[in-house]
Enzyme design. Structure first.
Site, mmCIF file in Angstrom:
data_model
loop_
_atom_site.group_PDB
_atom_site.id
_atom_site.type_symbol
_atom_site.label_atom_id
_atom_site.label_comp_id
_atom_site.label_asym_id
_atom_site.label_seq_id
_atom_site.Cartn_x
_atom_site.Cartn_y
_atom_site.Cartn_z
ATOM 1 C CG ASP A 65 -1.301 15.030 46.677
ATOM 2 O OD1 ASP A 65 -1.217 16.206 46.299
ATOM 3 O OD2 ASP A 65 -1.036 14.063 45.933
ATOM 4 C CG HIS A 66 2.895 16.605 47.017
ATOM 5 N ND1 HIS A 66 4.003 15.847 46.722
ATOM 6 C CD2 HIS A 66 1.899 16.154 46.197
ATOM 7 C CE1 HIS A 66 3.701 14.986 45.770
ATOM 8 N NE2 HIS A 66 2.429 15.154 45.435
ATOM 9 C CG HIS A 138 2.604 18.331 38.842
ATOM 10 N ND1 HIS A 138 1.898 17.195 38.482
ATOM 11 C CD2 HIS A 138 2.013 18.789 39.982
ATOM 12 C CE1 HIS A 138 0.949 16.972 39.360
ATOM 13 N NE2 HIS A 138 0.975 17.919 40.289
#
Length: 303
Positions: A65-66, A138
């Protein structure tokens, strides 16, 4: 001054309202992109920004998603007959991932694509700004980025009036640190210049709240921090932050404005996220896709 357009403010998967992570920053004549989530090309077309003007792309980490929008952006540039080089920055592994993208499909990318892997503390110097990479919490190799305008100086206009001086071409030399003479008066930079602190933006990408973000965001004009959920809505060990946690980081860092992004698709109404954050840090904004923010001398204008 610089301005930002939010191209994707959602988390994990695109929805009609919120595409996944991406933003563009425009400073002077340069356009810089941070993350390129799925659907970015559509938002770029709607934003009025041009992908052909993007010279640098900074990827925070290689969750889909990045960066799943990156192949489309590169091949759009190719189809538009781009000739100027493009530099892509990212954490460890960036060279491997980008090389795989460049070999997808038939044909070749007709312009130079440079890839640089960054580590905590690495800096990229541009025209009037510096971008510093920093580690976030993360899971996979993940970075946040601090964009900081160079500090500047202005002429002390009150002192000018006192000595009967008006605007003069030599003031440009004074701002460069040179001693000048005007009407028989010797003007030294230290006596006639007032420092102006450059504005700054911190973009975290995905992260749990961490001290490294707090340290890098000290006194920043804006902190763009992920806010995937409201406290207690999902497990706290997935590498993401709640709105409350993002606000706590902003408060510790003493930033000017907190901007919440990476919003889970479960929140059709984002009021709970804003309410939770404002209980900790009152100056909070939650943008939609295509929201534009202009930053000038510590002040924000939202369109």
């Amino acid at each position: 001054m610089f301005d930002i357009v939010f191209l994707g403010t959602g988390a994990m998967k695109p929805t009609p309202k919120r595409f996944t992570s991406s933003l563009m920053l425009r400073h002077k004549k340069e356009t810089i992109m941070f993350d390129v989530g799925e659907g970015t090309q559509i938002r770029v077309a709607q934003s009025g920004f041009s992908p052909m003007k993007v010279g640098k792309i900074f990827i925070t980490h290689f969750h889909g998603d990045h960066f799943y929008g990156l192949p489309g952006i590169i091949f759009t540039m190719s189809n538009s007959e781009r000739k100027t080089p493009l530099t892509i920055y990212g954490p460890t592994g960036a060279k491997k991932f980008i090389q795989q993208i460049l070999t997808l499909g038939y044909g070749q990318v007709p312009f130079e694509v440079n890839v640089e892997e960054l580590s905590n503390g690495d800096q990229i110097k541009g025209d009037g700004y510096t971008i510093t990479a920093f580690d976030v919490d993360h899971g996979p190799p993940s970075l946040g980025y601090l964009f900081k305008e160079d500090d500047d100086f202005s002429i002390d206009t009150d002192k000018m009036k006192k000595y009967g001086l008006t605007s003069h071409p030599k003031f440009k030399l004074l701002k460069k640190g040179e001693t000048i003479e005007i009407d028989g008066k010797t003007l030294k930079p230290k006596d006639w210049l007032i420092p102006i602190k450059g504005d700054s933006m911190v973009y975290t990408g995905d992260t749990r709240p961490c001290e490294n973000t707090v340290n890098m965001a000290k006194g920043a004009t804006i902190l763009i921090h992920e806010s995937t959920h409201v406290s207690g809505d999902i497990e706290e060990d997935r590498g993401h932050s709640s709105a409350k946690e993002a606000a706590e980081v902003a408060k510790k860092a003493g930033v000017g404005t907190l901007i919440l992004i990476h919003i889970s698709s479960r929140y059709l109404d984002t009021t709970p996220l804003l309410d939770e954050a404002k209980k900790v840090f009152p100056n909070v904004y939650l943008p939609n896709d295509l929201t534009k923010v202009m930053v000038k001398k510590g002040e924000l204008t939202v369109q």
